[in-house]
Design a protein around this motif. Structure first.
Motif, PDB file in Angstrom:
ATOM      1  N   TRP A  23     -24.415   6.903 -28.229  1.00 25.87           N
ATOM      2  CA  TRP A  23     -23.854   7.420 -29.489  1.00 25.87           C
ATOM      3  C   TRP A  23     -23.451   6.262 -30.400  1.00 25.87           C
ATOM      4  O   TRP A  23     -23.699   6.289 -31.606  1.00 25.87           O
ATOM      5  CB  TRP A  23     -22.662   8.310 -29.157  1.00 25.87           C
TER       6      TRP A  23
ATOM      7  N   GLY B 179     -32.752   5.212 -30.898  1.00 27.95           N
ATOM      8  CA  GLY B 179     -33.738   5.926 -31.690  1.00 27.95           C
ATOM      9  C   GLY B 179     -35.152   5.377 -31.543  1.00 27.95           C
ATOM     10  O   GLY B 179     -35.367   4.232 -31.133  1.00 27.95           O
TER      11      GLY B 179
ATOM     12  N   SER C 197     -30.472   1.042 -40.608  1.00 30.05           N
ATOM     13  CA  SER C 197     -31.588   1.655 -41.334  1.00 30.05           C
ATOM     14  C   SER C 197     -31.227   1.911 -42.790  1.00 30.05           C
ATOM     15  O   SER C 197     -32.037   1.693 -43.699  1.00 30.05           O
ATOM     16  CB  SER C 197     -31.998   2.966 -40.650  1.00 30.05           C
ATOM     17  N   ALA C 198     -29.995   2.351 -43.021  1.00 28.85           N
ATOM     18  CA  ALA C 198     -29.540   2.594 -44.391  1.00 28.85           C
ATOM     19  C   ALA C 198     -29.482   1.305 -45.192  1.00 28.85           C
ATOM     20  O   ALA C 198     -29.608   1.329 -46.431  1.00 28.85           O
ATOM     21  CB  ALA C 198     -28.175   3.275 -44.374  1.00 28.85           C
TER      22      ALA C 198
ATOM     23  N   HIS D 112     -26.645   4.537 -31.634  1.00 25.67           N
ATOM     24  CA  HIS D 112     -27.319   5.393 -32.613  1.00 25.67           C
ATOM     25  C   HIS D 112     -26.632   5.315 -33.981  1.00 25.67           C
ATOM     26  O   HIS D 112     -27.293   5.214 -35.022  1.00 25.67           O
ATOM     27  CB  HIS D 112     -27.333   6.840 -32.109  1.00 25.67           C
ATOM     28  N   LYS D 113     -25.299   5.349 -33.952  1.00 21.47           N
ATOM     29  CA  LYS D 113     -24.543   5.291 -35.205  1.00 21.47           C
ATOM     30  C   LYS D 113     -24.751   3.947 -35.912  1.00 21.47           C
ATOM     31  O   LYS D 113     -24.959   3.892 -37.129  1.00 21.47           O
ATOM     32  CB  LYS D 113     -23.063   5.520 -34.903  1.00 21.47           C
TER      33      LYS D 113
ATOM     34  N   ASP E  53     -37.269   4.590 -33.782  1.00 20.81           N
ATOM     35  CA  ASP E  53     -37.698   3.607 -34.780  1.00 20.81           C
ATOM     36  C   ASP E  53     -37.253   2.192 -34.435  1.00 20.81           C
ATOM     37  O   ASP E  53     -37.589   1.245 -35.151  1.00 20.81           O
ATOM     38  CB  ASP E  53     -37.148   3.978 -36.168  1.00 20.81           C
TER      39      ASP E  53
ATOM     40  N   ALA F 169     -27.342   1.904 -35.440  1.00 16.75           N
ATOM     41  CA  ALA F 169     -28.747   1.826 -35.842  1.00 16.75           C
ATOM     42  C   ALA F 169     -28.978   2.570 -37.151  1.00 16.75           C
ATOM     43  O   ALA F 169     -29.735   2.109 -38.023  1.00 16.75           O
ATOM     44  CB  ALA F 169     -29.637   2.390 -34.737  1.00 16.75           C
ATOM     45  N   SER F 170     -28.316   3.709 -37.307  1.00 19.80           N
ATOM     46  CA  SER F 170     -28.438   4.467 -38.562  1.00 19.80           C
ATOM     47  C   SER F 170     -27.891   3.657 -39.730  1.00 19.80           C
ATOM     48  O   SER F 170     -28.455   3.673 -40.835  1.00 19.80           O
ATOM     49  CB  SER F 170     -27.697   5.799 -38.441  1.00 19.80           C
ATOM     50  N   ARG F 171     -26.811   2.940 -39.499  1.00 19.06           N
ATOM     51  CA  ARG F 171     -26.246   2.095 -40.558  1.00 19.06           C
ATOM     52  C   ARG F 171     -27.225   0.975 -40.920  1.00 19.06           C
ATOM     53  O   ARG F 171     -27.419   0.666 -42.092  1.00 19.06           O
ATOM     54  CB  ARG F 171     -24.911   1.500 -40.100  1.00 19.06           C
TER      55      ARG F 171
ATOM     56  N   THR G  84     -34.478  -2.862 -39.639  1.00 16.32           N
ATOM     57  CA  THR G  84     -34.963  -2.210 -38.425  1.00 16.32           C
ATOM     58  C   THR G  84     -34.037  -2.589 -37.279  1.00 16.32           C
ATOM     59  O   THR G  84     -33.881  -3.770 -36.975  1.00 16.32           O
ATOM     60  CB  THR G  84     -36.393  -2.665 -38.093  1.00 16.32           C
TER      61      THR G  84
END
Length: 604
Positions: free
Chosen positions: A435, A465, A445-446, A438-439, A467, A441-443, A450
């Motif tokens: 978790w 994830g 990506s934003a 993932h959080k 990606d 990694a999302s940041r 990568t």
């Protein structure tokens, strides 16, 4: 003062001879992992590999003998690198540095290699194909205004390998060929002229590296013919751990030069770990407290630095390293460690830990409380500030988030973490780490980056994830599983690419052994893509060598651990699958020994 230590099976036999009377001195030293007295002497402190042992009063010129052993019986001392490092005595307010036990590092000439068979084209890695046309061209230099070839010329000149460009040199024709891959090139060599076909500046650069290397290694008599070349993998990396040992910027620049000579193109910069966070960040100025360690510092005298050691990398240092790498067609990948390997970070920012934590988890390296707690608001402030600033410092689009070696049962004694798991519907510690990753990694990506992580980042539900880029280090298995799921994968199995491993089983050698013993031939005796799953080649994007620095006491000790084995890493990353054979690699080792000597790079 005299200090000696020798290996006796699982026991380290030590002797101290004081030059004056010392009342109840404390022996402070570091080993690869937690250790203790084998004689029943009191251990006063143990943090990672750092240990303090209470000694009795010492009398002048009277040797005092005692023995040490590793706490974990599975950690059997294998060679000189397993002896105590950075030892000193604390006697009241006085700190007495003890003599170094032995010359550290691989001793030159200690390795024995077979002769091998040098190929007709003296070049590592070997090109995709070479069609000789007969004879050789007497080339000393070439004539060109190409900026990429100017960078090659500068690289060779500053390393004493000769001058590639000169006004009276042999003419070279650069021909653009859009059909070639981005790093590919075709080099046609005749006594009258040279033609270099390419589609990008990287192709020109690598063609120039090949030509300049051949001029040096063939003593100006370059074989005539056509070289057609392209890399097998786009990711051809070398990792350097600057957290356990601080490497001077000049050392990193020299490593980048060596990487370029071997067509490696990814520098994995590991500047954060339990022992330090070496990068100076404006958003987190208190991290500077981790830059130095030793007597009286926030972090004790871990590893070989003795009572005072350390250093940090400023923004100016980062800019200098990035500029040097860019000129050499190398991208720099920063790694931040979350959530584990954070002993120093948690010491600086104690609010990243749950004050009600009752857990007793311990990392494999012997650290307690080395994991930040995701239920603490301060933890996310630190992680997000760190990630955001680093994403602006490094232009490459990959950020490595770490994610390895979370101690078993982490957060199990934290009421706040258990409440967070219940709120998010997470069932295991692995899920909670997933978790977190993932959080983050999302940041990333934003922010247009990568995310990448060690193989553990792909575990848990959720996780980093599909990606993300996964770095497989305990072996190839986790990387193959990630590739089958659709992740891009960089293969760096410890049994083949960890160049901090000892090269032989000799007790006179140097290095770790937890993964295996890695000889030169072992670096090529494997393939990143299984024969029965060729379709995975689309997901397995590269190969990377690693160098961890737990037992490095001076920068140059890294050199003979890399050379000549980095030749195998370069071969595996660039050459065709059928080109990596032991006989050729041994032949090229003998050839490149002259190049290593010329650039002043220590070799085994």
């Amino acid at each position: 003062m005299k200090f000696t230590a020798t290996l006796d099976a699982a026991i380290i036999r030590c002797q101290i001879t004081a030059d004056r009377a010392l009342a109840a001195p404390v022996l402070c030293y570091s080993c690869m992992a937690p250790s203790l007295s084998a004689d029943g002497l009191t251990r006063l402190a143990s943090i990672g590999g750092y240990t303090e042992i209470q000694l009795p009063d010492l009398q002048p010129d009277q040797p005092y003998a005692f023995s040490l052993m590793y706490e974990n019986p599975a950690f059997l001392p294998a060679n000189r690198a397993w002896l105590p490092m950075g030892a000193y005595l604390r006697c009241g307010d006085e700190v007495i540095t003890l003599p170094k036990l032995r010359p550290a590092g691989v001793q030159r000439g200690a390795m024995t290699y077979g002769a091998g068979t040098a190929p007709s084209l003296l070049l590592c890695p070997q090109p995709t194909s070479f069609a000789p046309s007969g004879g050789s061209a007497p080339i000393i230099s070439i004539r060109s205004r190409s900026s990429a070839l100017q960078e090659v010329d500068a690289l060779f000149q500053r390393n004493g390998l000769g001058q590639l460009l000169a006004e009276d040199g042999l003419p070279i024709v650069l021909e653009h060929n859009a059909a070639l891959a981005s790093e590919a090139y075709i080099l046609e060599i005749t006594p009258a002229k040279i033609t270099l076909s390419h589609s990008t500046e990287s192709g020109v650069f690598y063609g120039g590296i090949t030509l300049a290397s051949l001029i040096f290694l063939h003593d100006g008599a370059v074989p005539c013919g056509t070289i057609t070349d392209r890399p097998r993998f786009s990711w051809r990396g070398q990792h350097l751990d600057c957290a356990r040992h601080f490497y001077e910027v000049e050392t990193i620049l020299r490593l980048l030069d060596l990487m370029a000579l071997l067509k490696l193109n990814r520098f994995h910069w590991h500047f954060a770990d339990d022992e330090a966070f070496r990068l100076e960040l404006a958003s987190l100025p208190d991290l500077s407290k981790t830059h130095f360690r030793g007597e009286g510092a926030l972090v004790p005298a871990l590893f070989g630095g003795g009572p005072h050691a350390g250093g940090s990398y400023s923004r100016a240092d980062v800019s200098r390293i990035l500029a040097h790498a860019k000129a050499l067609s190398i991208e720099v990948i920063p790694e931040i460690e979350i959530p584990a390997h954070a002993f120093a970070l948690c010491a600086v920012y104690p609010d990243t830990r749950d004050p009600e934590e009752t857990g007793t988890e311990q990392s494999v390296q012997g650290y307690f409380r080395n994991v930040a707690n995701p239920a603490m608001p301060e933890t996310w402030r630190i992680w997000e500030s760190m990630a955001d600033e680093i994403s602006t410092l490094f232009p490459f689009d990959v950020i490595h988030l770490g994610g390895d070696e979370l101690p078993e049962d982490t957060w199990s004694g934290s009421p706040a973490a258990r409440a967070l798991m219940a709120k998010e519907g997470l069932h295991t510690t692995q899920d909670l780490q997933g978790w977190i990753t993932h959080k983050m990694a999302s940041r990333m990506s934003a922010l247009g980056k990568t995310p990448a992580g060690w193989e553990e980042s792909a575990l848990g539900t959720p996780n980093i994830g599909a990606d993300a880029i996964i770095f497989s280090w305990t072996g190839q298995g986790p990387g193959l599983e990630a590739a089958r799921r659709g992740n891009q994968v960089v293969m760096m199995p410890g049994q083949k690419t960890y160049l901090d491993m000892a090269q032989t089983a000799s007790p006179d050698d140097w290095g770790a052994t937890w993964a295996t013993i890695i000889g030169l031939e072992d670096t090529i005796d494997w393939d990143p893509v299984p024969d029965d799953e060729p379709e995975l080649e689309a997901q397995i994007i590269g190969v990377e060598g690693a160098f961890w620095s737990e037992f490095t006491t001076q920068d140059n000790e890294m050199e003979a651990m890399l050379a000549p084995r980095i030749l195998g890493i370069a071969t595996k990353a660039w050459a065709r699958k059928d080109q990596a054979d032991r006989d050729t690699l041994l032949g090229l080792r003998a050839t490149y020994a002259r190049l290593f000597d010329q650039i002043g790079w220590d070799q085994a």
